[in-house]
Design a protein around this motif. Structure first.
Motif, mmCIF file in Angstrom:
data_model
loop_
_atom_site.group_PDB
_atom_site.id
_atom_site.type_symbol
_atom_site.label_atom_id
_atom_site.label_comp_id
_atom_site.label_asym_id
_atom_site.label_seq_id
_atom_site.Cartn_x
_atom_site.Cartn_y
_atom_site.Cartn_z
ATOM 1 N N GLU A 120 0.844 -1.094 0.023
ATOM 2 C CA GLU A 120 0.235 -0.040 -0.103
ATOM 3 C C GLU A 120 0.886 1.274 0.032
ATOM 4 O OE1 GLU A 120 -2.932 -0.033 3.260
ATOM 5 O OE2 GLU A 120 -3.110 -2.263 2.621
ATOM 6 N N LEU A 121 1.941 1.257 1.109
ATOM 7 C CA LEU A 121 2.571 2.451 0.876
ATOM 8 C C LEU A 121 3.778 2.295 0.080
ATOM 9 C CD1 LEU A 121 2.678 3.234 4.856
ATOM 10 C CD2 LEU A 121 1.007 3.797 3.152
ATOM 11 N N GLY A 122 4.145 1.374 -0.368
ATOM 12 C CA GLY A 122 5.348 1.137 -1.417
ATOM 13 C C GLY A 122 6.708 1.599 -0.515
ATOM 14 N N THR A 123 7.064 0.843 0.461
ATOM 15 C CA THR A 123 8.127 1.354 1.222
ATOM 16 C C THR A 123 9.281 0.855 0.398
ATOM 17 O OG1 THR A 123 8.345 -0.409 2.464
ATOM 18 C CG2 THR A 123 7.056 1.313 3.238
ATOM 19 N N THR A 124 10.422 1.169 0.859
ATOM 20 C CA THR A 124 11.718 0.549 0.271
ATOM 21 C C THR A 124 12.131 -0.641 0.679
ATOM 22 O OG1 THR A 124 13.217 1.515 1.785
ATOM 23 C CG2 THR A 124 12.561 2.961 0.041
ATOM 24 N N GLY A 125 11.349 -1.177 1.696
ATOM 25 C CA GLY A 125 11.738 -2.630 2.145
ATOM 26 C C GLY A 125 12.899 -2.551 2.893
ATOM 27 N N THR A 126 13.541 -1.486 3.386
ATOM 28 C CA THR A 126 14.896 -1.772 4.209
ATOM 29 C C THR A 126 14.727 -1.845 5.576
ATOM 30 O OG1 THR A 126 14.891 0.657 3.871
ATOM 31 C CG2 THR A 126 16.005 -0.425 2.247
ATOM 32 N N LEU A 182 7.091 12.556 8.027
ATOM 33 C CA LEU A 182 6.042 11.709 8.860
ATOM 34 C C LEU A 182 4.969 12.997 9.165
ATOM 35 C CD1 LEU A 182 4.921 9.302 10.232
ATOM 36 C CD2 LEU A 182 6.556 9.652 11.965
ATOM 37 N N TYR A 183 5.493 13.989 9.294
ATOM 38 C CA TYR A 183 4.443 15.186 9.976
ATOM 39 C C TYR A 183 3.988 16.080 8.836
ATOM 40 C CZ TYR A 183 6.435 13.729 14.402
ATOM 41 O OH TYR A 183 7.090 13.052 15.528
ATOM 42 N N HIS A 184 4.834 16.225 7.987
ATOM 43 C CA HIS A 184 4.494 17.383 6.959
ATOM 44 C C HIS A 184 4.265 17.059 5.448
ATOM 45 C CE1 HIS A 184 5.158 20.157 10.438
ATOM 46 N NE2 HIS A 184 6.324 19.378 10.497
ATOM 47 N N GLY A 185 4.351 15.739 5.396
ATOM 48 C CA GLY A 185 4.239 15.113 4.002
ATOM 49 C C GLY A 185 2.983 14.579 3.765
ATOM 50 N N THR A 186 2.555 13.658 2.577
ATOM 51 C CA THR A 186 1.305 13.191 2.289
ATOM 52 C C THR A 186 1.028 11.919 3.084
ATOM 53 O OG1 THR A 186 2.837 12.355 0.474
ATOM 54 C CG2 THR A 186 1.818 14.323 -0.015
ATOM 55 N N TYR A 187 0.843 12.148 4.197
ATOM 56 C CA TYR A 187 0.631 10.947 5.108
ATOM 57 C C TYR A 187 -0.655 10.287 4.670
ATOM 58 C CZ TYR A 187 -0.179 8.551 9.585
ATOM 59 O OH TYR A 187 -0.327 7.598 10.472
ATOM 60 N N PRO A 188 -0.643 8.879 4.768
ATOM 61 C CA PRO A 188 0.407 8.023 5.047
ATOM 62 C C PRO A 188 1.536 7.496 4.050
ATOM 63 C CG PRO A 188 -1.398 6.717 4.428
ATOM 64 C CD PRO A 188 -2.012 8.277 4.176
ATOM 65 N N TYR A 189 1.651 8.402 3.032
ATOM 66 C CA TYR A 189 2.454 7.852 1.993
ATOM 67 C C TYR A 189 3.998 8.787 2.185
ATOM 68 C CZ TYR A 189 -1.926 5.938 0.124
ATOM 69 O OH TYR A 189 -2.891 5.555 -0.075
ATOM 70 N N VAL A 190 4.458 8.403 3.384
ATOM 71 C CA VAL A 190 5.598 8.961 3.746
ATOM 72 C C VAL A 190 6.537 8.180 4.332
ATOM 73 C CG1 VAL A 190 4.228 11.223 4.298
ATOM 74 C CG2 VAL A 190 4.316 9.666 6.179
ATOM 75 N N THR A 191 7.656 8.560 4.742
ATOM 76 C CA THR A 191 8.518 7.667 5.547
ATOM 77 C C THR A 191 8.354 7.769 7.166
ATOM 78 O OG1 THR A 191 11.119 7.315 5.694
ATOM 79 C CG2 THR A 191 10.552 9.558 5.645
ATOM 80 N N SER A 192 9.238 7.028 7.786
ATOM 81 C CA SER A 192 8.873 6.918 9.207
ATOM 82 C C SER A 192 9.467 8.229 10.159
ATOM 83 C CB SER A 192 9.358 5.581 9.504
ATOM 84 O OG SER A 192 10.758 5.359 9.388
ATOM 85 N N LYS A 193 9.946 9.268 9.516
ATOM 86 C CA LYS A 193 10.608 10.358 10.548
ATOM 87 C C LYS A 193 10.149 11.647 9.823
ATOM 88 C CE LYS A 193 14.132 10.481 12.478
ATOM 89 N NZ LYS A 193 15.540 9.817 12.192
ATOM 90 N N ARG A 224 8.733 10.798 -8.059
ATOM 91 C CA ARG A 224 8.192 9.991 -6.567
ATOM 92 C C ARG A 224 8.447 8.443 -6.804
ATOM 93 N NH1 ARG A 224 3.218 11.393 -2.521
ATOM 94 N NH2 ARG A 224 4.155 10.046 -1.170
ATOM 95 N N VAL A 225 8.962 7.845 -5.799
ATOM 96 C CA VAL A 225 8.708 6.502 -6.157
ATOM 97 C C VAL A 225 7.918 5.832 -5.008
ATOM 98 C CG1 VAL A 225 10.999 5.632 -7.027
ATOM 99 C CG2 VAL A 225 11.091 6.275 -4.936
ATOM 100 N N GLY A 226 7.305 4.749 -5.336
ATOM 101 C CA GLY A 226 6.289 4.177 -4.252
ATOM 102 C C GLY A 226 4.899 4.893 -4.577
ATOM 103 N N THR A 227 3.862 4.751 -3.798
ATOM 104 C CA THR A 227 2.709 5.046 -3.706
ATOM 105 C C THR A 227 2.389 6.618 -3.420
ATOM 106 O OG1 THR A 227 2.083 3.915 -1.995
ATOM 107 C CG2 THR A 227 1.655 2.860 -4.048
ATOM 108 N N GLY A 228 1.299 7.002 -3.374
ATOM 109 C CA GLY A 228 0.943 8.376 -2.934
ATOM 110 C C GLY A 228 0.774 9.264 -3.907
ATOM 111 N N PRO A 229 0.167 10.573 -3.691
ATOM 112 C CA PRO A 229 -0.509 11.437 -4.441
ATOM 113 C C PRO A 229 0.849 12.065 -5.387
ATOM 114 C CG PRO A 229 -0.601 12.335 -2.294
ATOM 115 C CD PRO A 229 -0.329 10.913 -2.185
#
Ligand code: IMP
Ligand code: MG
Length: 338
Positions: A120-126, A182-193, A224-229
């Motif tokens: 769903e979020l298309g993380t880097t899997g790292t 995580l706070y100012h991006g296109t949540y939930p399509y964001v990283t963990s910080k 942009r890589v992964g999902t999200g607007p």
């Protein structure tokens, strides 16, 4: 100018690595320090046609005078870091904070195995998201518990503070981009910080009054890589026709793309309290700007594009990338524009 912070203004992959590598050679920082999430980032730069890719080390590694630091907020993948130290021969000038968190196999497994994260979020899997979750739970292992890392451990925030007290140059390199925050991006399509300038400074233990310049880096088009607007996203065939197709340096995934977004740029400048803009890949938009090193020698349409960015966002475009090599750059920081 003792403390410069470099951050991404869009969704990562803006070319922060190239700008950082250039500044490291040009401005000769005594200390180059990396903030940001961790091994999910891939910073690429080209020097004398050799391509460098770093996921853990600061992109300033070409300058042998610079100490290469990794801040406490950054998650370390020990194998990746140790490989980079060996590959780039930085054994004697790499330092990591004793409170850096450690990504373990279980974090990677849980990132890759989670439909929510990977699909769903298309993380880097790292493994960075699950590791930061453990950090919030206060169960995450820290660098000082990993024997092969022990010899690199130091107190990063103290080194930065002392270097600035001596009025020596500190170059701070952020990772990811403003809209992956995580706070100012296109949540939930964001990283963990949070990865805006404030978050990057927090990662390395640098207080907000110590920063002299914040350089926000934009690419001449948005990817942009992964999902999200992604507003005004181009179909892959159109992106390919324009020469905008790129592949992720960590995951190899094809990046999505759209034209430069002035509204996102304006908001990124405010969120990061940016004082300067670094603009990369101008040569992809305007092939005649390839390799140009002086603003007046850029084609008129390219100059107009840069002026339109400055008019729209209200700060100057001081560094302009015109090709893959570090030296392909227009540096206007000392230009007398009037
Ligand atoms: P994660 O950071 O691996 O959890 O991934 C979350 C989102 O951030 C996904 O859309 C990733 O593609 C994106 N992302 C994370 N790191 C980077 C980066 O360094 N460049 C570009 N996108 C990134
Ligand atoms: Mg990247």
């Amino acid at each position: 100018m003792p403390c410069n912070v470099i951050v991404g203004g869009f969704f990562g992959d803006e070319g922060k690595g190239k700008i950082t590598a250039y500044l490291s050679l040009k401005d000769n920082p005594l200390v180059a320090v990396r903030g940001g999430v961790g091994a999910n980032a891939g910073h690429t730069f080209t020097y004398n046609d050799e391509v460098f890719k770093v996921r853990m080390l600061p992109s300033a590694l070409l300058n042998h005078n610079s100490r290469l630091l990794i801040g406490a907020g950054v998650l370390i993948s020990p194998t990746i870091l140790l490989n980079e130290i060996e590959k780039y021969n930085t054994n004697d000038r790499t330092f990591i904070d004793n409170q850096c968190g450690i990504i373990e196999d279980k974090h990677i497994k849980s990132d890759v195995g989670s439909d929510h994260l990977r699909v769903e979020l298309g993380t880097t899997g790292t493994g960075t998201g699950p590791a930061n979750a453990d950090r919030a739970m206060r169960t995450l292992k820290l660098a000082n518990e990993v024997p092969p890392l022990k010899k690199f451990i130091t107190d990063v925030s103290s080194i930065i503070g002392e270097t600035l007290d001596d009025n020596k140059f500190v170059l701070v390199e952020g990772t990811q981009g403003t809209y992956l925050s995580l706070y100012h991006g296109t949540y939930p399509y964001v990283t963990s910080k949070d990865v805006t300038a404030s978050g990057i400074c927090s990662d390395i233990g640098l207080g907000p009054k110590k920063v002299d310049e914040v350089i926000v880096v934009f690419k001449s088009f948005v990817t942009r890589v992964g999902t999200g607007p992604l507003e005004n996203e181009l179909p892959p065939s159109e992106a390919s026709k324009r020469g905008w197709t790129e592949y992720g340096s960590v995951t190899g995934r094809e990046r999505r793309s759209s034209p430069f977004n002035f509204e996102l740029a304006r908001r990124a400048v405010r969120l990061n309290s940016a004082t300067q803009i670094g603009l990369t890949k101008l040569d992809i938009l305007y092939p005649k700007s390839a390799g140009v090193k002086e603003f007046v020698k850029l084609p008129k349409e390219a100059q107009d594009f840069i002026k339109s960015i400055e008019d729209n966002v209200g700060i100057e475009v001081t560094l302009i990338g015109t090709g893959a090599n570090i030296g392909d750059i227009v540096d206007r920081r000392n230009e007398n524009k009037f």
